[in-house]
Scaffold this active site. Structure first.
Site, PDB file in Angstrom:
ATOM      1  N   THR A 186       0.823  -1.218   0.000  1.00 28.86           N
ATOM      2  CA  THR A 186       0.000   0.000   0.000  1.00 28.86           C
ATOM      3  C   THR A 186       0.851   1.259   0.000  1.00 28.86           C
ATOM      4  OG1 THR A 186      -0.145  -0.189   2.415  1.00 28.86           O
ATOM      5  CG2 THR A 186      -1.931  -1.136   1.122  1.00 28.86           C
ATOM      6  N   THR A 187       2.032   1.195   0.620  1.00 24.85           N
ATOM      7  CA  THR A 187       2.932   2.346   0.592  1.00 24.85           C
ATOM      8  C   THR A 187       3.659   2.433  -0.741  1.00 24.85           C
ATOM      9  OG1 THR A 187       3.243   2.161   2.990  1.00 24.85           O
ATOM     10  CG2 THR A 187       4.842   3.478   1.770  1.00 24.85           C
TER      11      THR A 187
ATOM     12  N   ASP B  16      -1.794  -8.273   6.969  1.00 23.17           N
ATOM     13  CA  ASP B  16      -1.018  -8.180   5.734  1.00 23.17           C
ATOM     14  C   ASP B  16      -0.333  -9.504   5.421  1.00 23.17           C
ATOM     15  OD1 ASP B  16      -1.822  -5.587   5.569  1.00 23.17           O
ATOM     16  OD2 ASP B  16       0.098  -4.700   6.137  1.00 23.17           O
TER      17      ASP B  16
END
Length: 577
Positions: free
Chosen positions: A102-103, A396
């Site tokens: 996501t980053t 995650d």
């Protein structure tokens, strides 16, 4: 044209007064700058040496959040800029689709916009940039598919899955226990099965103890619910018990409130009370006669029912959360019933063992179902913020392992695959004529942001590390070889074969992030005008002020006209007197 002024064109009012319109190159550059500002916020959280963000909010009852998860940070930032919201959306989509990266997707999209910004300033059309970016993205996707390594080609599949989960956990707060959490994540996904739902995975947080005290339960566990008098006399453990799940309130107050009886003789009131007790006891007798050992209900189970079940050697719990009760029903093979009149053997679930025991400062109810596809994580830690971040990290890792089992292909992490793609795209760009050659080279340079940021967050000399990677990959490309050379965070300014170092990532993460980042950059580049409508509150306030102003003017005009008329009448009739 105006009849008196032929050169004056009539004004066309299309939008409300106060609507903000911005267009042209300035507006496009403003959107790019907004995305770059968002990228600068999250880029320091990338990688195993990334920093955490403390997100404090002014909402009442909302506790501060410490996290380095890109999707969590994006959600809590509450971004209002319309162009920057595109990056928030792709970060959430990456979290939903894959669970990790996501980053990276935000940093990559911001880098693509940053590299094309000089070309926008020099007048290159956005469509030209978008065409070159999409062409480069297709080339990058083909490179990943060509270089990826399949997990099913070897026998040590579980070991590779654990290494994938450990790589995902390496950048989290739980990195010190990544081997333990990676094994737990793989066990959970293998129990869940390829077609299982994430709803069958429960995560419970218990403050206190060490992170190493966290455990995985093959079954369901939930915190002891609110209980009435008589709970201490209930049986707290069973072997092979039958479990009954209800959505029925077993409380005397319920029977009294849900019925209305009118009487004319006060002496008959006792008969009404006896009837209420009789109805409740009939329900309790039916439950006991069904053979159930554990009775769970989403609605309250009162003190009378609790003491009754205790006298019969049963266990009961009311006000069980809906998700926990549903997972118990699925794990034990039972059904949720909304009445006690139709209880049969097929409605009862069975588990291997049930017990209530202490976990930290809390009491938990444990349902052991090793043959089911339901698991529960019990996370321990010293602070609530730390445990909450551990839960996000574990989520995650579970998503990574789950995706890897469905699409068993991996690539090397640590910036190795990005440098490989960058080198090949830059070489391929030399074969393309025109402006697209420069734009494809800009795309290749934007991919280098991942190893660059990893080195920056680790405190390395980014120029030296990046030059080493460029030289090594360019030399391998000329020799026709494929290398997995990436950043080695354990050695100062060092590089290593990250695939041999077991730094692996599912290729699905890279594919999804690459496509999402490219489309996000193209979406921002395709906007040539931004229209911001005035808010409804501002509109109402302006309308109210306008109405009041008009009313004042009308009052003033009416007063002046009336005074003038009065003066005229007075003068006219005054002469007659």
């Amino acid at each position: 044209p105006h009849p008196l002024m032929p050169g004056l064109q009539p004004a066309v009012v299309l939008l409300k007064d106060g609507t903000d319109q911005s267009q042209g190159k300035g507006q496009l550059l403003s959107n790019i700058n907004a995305c770059l500002a968002l990228k600068e916020i999250v880029q320091t959280t990338l990688g195993p040496r990334g920093m955490d963000k403390l997100m404090a909010t002014s909402n009442v009852g909302r506790k501060p959040v410490i996290s380095n998860d890109g999707a969590t940070i994006m959600k809590l930032l509450d971004v209002v800029h319309p162009a920057a919201r595109v990056l928030v959306d792709i970060s959430r989509a990456q979290d939903t689709e894959v669970g990790d990266g996501t980053t990276s997707v935000v940093v990559l999209a911001g880098s693509l916009l940053e590299k094309c910004k000089p070309y926008v300033e020099n007048g290159v059309h956005s469509r030209t940039i978008m065409r070159a970016y999409r062409r480069s993205c297709d080339l990058a996707v083909s490179i990943i598919k060509e270089c990826q390594v399949s997990l099913s080609a070897t026998d040590d599949r579980r070991e590779r899955l654990e290494r994938l989960a450990a790589t995902a956990l390496n950048s989290k707060l739980v990195s010190t226990c990544r081997e333990q959490f990676a094994a737990m994540a793989v066990d959970a996904v293998e129990t869940l099965g390829p077609d299982g739902s994430l709803e069958d995975i429960g995560i419970k947080q218990v403050t206190g103890g060490a992170l190493q005290n966290s455990q995985l339960l093959r079954g369901v566990a939930f915190k002891r619910t609110f209980h009435y008098a008589g709970h201490g006399q209930l049986s707290k453990s069973f072997d092979n018990p039958k479990v009954l799940c209800l959505n029925v309130e077993l409380e005397w107050k319920s029977e009294r409130d849900n019925a209305e009886i009118r009487i004319t003789d006060p002496q008959k009131y006792q008969e009404v009370v006896d009837a209420e007790f009789r109805i409740l006891y009939e329900k309790l007798d039916t439950i006991v006669a069904s053979g159930a050992n554990v009775v769970l209900s989403k609605l309250p189970i009162g003190d009378l029912a609790t003491q009754y079940f205790a006298s019969k050697g049963l266990f009961c719990a009311g006000r069980v959360p809906d998700d926990d009760l549903s997972r118990v029903a699925r794990a034990t093979g039972g059904r949720m019933l909304t009445a006690t009149s139709d209880i049969d053997a097929s409605a009862l679930g069975v588990c291997e063992r049930f017990e209530e025991k202490q976990v930290g400062a809390e009491r938990f109810n444990f349902f052991y179902t090793p043959k089911s596809s339901t698991v529960t994580f019990i996370l321990r830690g010293g602070a609530e913020q730390f445990i909450a971040e551990s839960e996000r990290s574990l989520h995650d890792a579970v998503c990574i392992v789950r995706r890897a089992m469905k699409a068993p292909a991996v690539v090397a992490g640590g910036g190795a695959i990005e440098m490989l793609m960058s080198t090949r795209i830059a070489q391929e760009a030399k074969k393309v004529p025109g402006k697209e050659q420069l734009l494809m080279e800009a795309f290749a340079e934007a991919l280098e942001v991942i190893p660059w940021q990893l080195a920056c967050n680790a405190g390395f000399d980014t120029t030296e590390v990046l030059n080493k990677l460029r030289a090594a990959h360019a030399k391998a490309f000329k020799a026709g070889k494929q290398i997995w050379l990436g950043l080695d965070i354990n050695e100062q300014d060092g590089v290593c074969d990250t695939f041999a170092s077991h730094v692996w990532e599912p290729s699905l993460i890279k594919l999804n992030a690459l496509r999402a980042a490219t489309e996000a950059a193209c979406s921002v580049l395709s906007v040539d005008q931004t229209v911001r409508n005035v808010s409804s509150k501002a509109t109402m306030e302006a309308s109210r002020n306008k109405t009041a102003d008009m009313r004042n003017r009308m009052d003033a005009a009416g007063m002046d006209g009336g005074q003038a008329a009065a003066r005229g009448m007075s003068g006219r009739y005054g002469k007659g007197h």
